[in-house]
Design an enzyme around this catalytic site. Structure first.
Site, mmCIF file in Angstrom:
data_model
loop_
_atom_site.group_PDB
_atom_site.id
_atom_site.type_symbol
_atom_site.label_atom_id
_atom_site.label_comp_id
_atom_site.label_asym_id
_atom_site.label_seq_id
_atom_site.Cartn_x
_atom_site.Cartn_y
_atom_site.Cartn_z
ATOM 1 N N HIS A 80 35.705 39.628 32.029
ATOM 2 C CA HIS A 80 35.925 38.888 33.921
ATOM 3 C C HIS A 80 37.334 38.422 33.637
ATOM 4 C CE1 HIS A 80 35.498 36.705 37.253
ATOM 5 N NE2 HIS A 80 36.490 35.768 36.760
ATOM 6 N N GLU A 81 37.630 37.500 32.746
ATOM 7 C CA GLU A 81 39.494 36.924 32.341
ATOM 8 C C GLU A 81 40.065 37.478 31.636
ATOM 9 O OE1 GLU A 81 39.102 33.979 33.662
ATOM 10 O OE2 GLU A 81 36.914 33.175 34.120
ATOM 11 N N HIS B 91 41.628 39.673 34.619
ATOM 12 C CA HIS B 91 42.704 38.585 35.137
ATOM 13 C C HIS B 91 43.966 38.955 34.193
ATOM 14 C CE1 HIS B 91 40.963 36.950 38.728
ATOM 15 N NE2 HIS B 91 39.436 36.432 37.578
ATOM 16 N N GLU C 218 39.204 37.853 42.712
ATOM 17 C CA GLU C 218 37.263 37.443 41.862
ATOM 18 C C GLU C 218 36.850 39.071 41.606
ATOM 19 O OE1 GLU C 218 36.658 34.922 40.058
ATOM 20 O OE2 GLU C 218 38.158 34.153 40.158
#
Length: 322
Positions: free
Chosen positions: A165-166, A169, A245
């Protein structure tokens, strides 16, 4: 939410970053003109009507705007290039050495190798709660930060989902986009706070110096204008934060081929996301889930217009259907 390709998302975020860089000086110019107009209207006795008021406003604006833009530019440059140390201090993070936790380094390295990404720096927050965030503006400053609690309480598959997930980003360049928006909002916040405190101090000393009345009026006008700018810039920042998100969740599911692991991780995170060191709202929106008490109440009123994060239940439901 429909997921789009990596190149498309990168291009969109690069475009949005460019638009922000263009719109922000325009917003500053509009608000500066509004301040000049209000100041002339309330402080100058005009015997020649609206035309003369506008002429005086235009002249004041022309004289003032170079200093405003120059000050904002200096602030932006300083904040842009010192954001990593500022964020680290605001979250209580420190570097995580490989010898401290080889497991984390192995998970990050494996994901980066599978995506052809450069290995980011890894930081840790010594807090037993569960949370994580990505930061940085380029390959030299990209960093993934994990709390002690999230490292200890998630299994490898769940932690891999959070790291993915990070990394999404970072890969999608939305970390840079969000930091730019944070810097912009911070300028208006700083101006509003300076004006508010100055008004308070000036009103406190008013009894000793009646000449302060004019200064108080100027400061009140400045505070109102800065508050207007802060309001609109904050709305834009929140909208960016919420959408990113969803996109990062989808990117992580695609990267790991295991959306249910991230869904499970989000459930555990939602039970205890509070990071004690985090007090600033602008920094809080970097996290995978809001790290403060607003994580439970941010969606109340105006359909979550002022929420930094989308409902975690909705994110989990989307992942389970991915």
């Amino acid at each position: 939410m429909q997921y789009v390709g990596i190149q498309t998302q990168q291009s969109r975020n690069n475009l949005r970053s460019g638009i922000l860089l263009i719109l922000f000086p325009c917003l500053v110019a509009v608000l500066t003109y509004l301040f000049c107009y209000l100041l002339i209207t309330f402080t100058v006795e005009d015997d020649y009507g609206q035309y003369n008021t506008l002429a005086m406003t235009n002249q004041m604006f022309i004289n003032l705007i170079p200093y405003i833009i120059g000050g904002v530019l200096v602030w932006f440059i300083i904040a842009y290039f010192t954001n990593s140390s500022i964020i680290k201090a605001a979250t209580g993070a420190r570097p995580l050495e490989r010898k401290e936790n080889k497991r984390i380094y192995n998970l990050v390295e494996n994901l980066c190798m599978s995506q052809g990404m450069k290995m980011p720096k890894i930081n840790i927050i010594d807090d037993d709660s569960l949370n994580a965030y990505a930061s940085g503006i380029n390959e030299q400053t990209y960093t993934i930060t994990l709390s002690k609690g999230i490292i200890e309480k998630l299994n490898d598959e769940e932690l891999e989902g959070v790291i993915a997930h990070e990394l999404t980003h970072i890969r999608n360049h939305d970390v840079r986009l969000l930091i730019i928006s944070i810097v912009f909002v911070g300028i208006f916040s700083m101006l509003a706070q300076i004006a508010l405190r100055s008004v308070y101090y000036s009103s406190w000393t008013r009894s000793r110096n009646d000449k302060n009345n004019g200064a108080i009026l100027i400061l009140v006008l400045a505070m109102i204008v800065a508050a207007i700018g802060y309001f609109f810039a904050t709305l834009m920042r929140f909208a960016i934060s919420r959408k990113r998100e969803y996109m990062a969740d989808a990117g992580a599911a695609e990267m790991t081929k295991n959306p249910l692991a991230l869904a499970s991780a989000l459930r555990k995170i939602s039970a205890d996301p509070d990071i004690e060191a985090v007090e600033r709202e602008d920094v809080a929106q970097l996290f995978i889930q809001h790290p403060g008490k607003q994580a439970k109440s941010a969606l109340s009123g105006l359909s979550g217009l002022f929420a930094t994060h989308p409902p975690i239940e909705k994110r989990i439901a989307i992942l389970e259907q991915f």
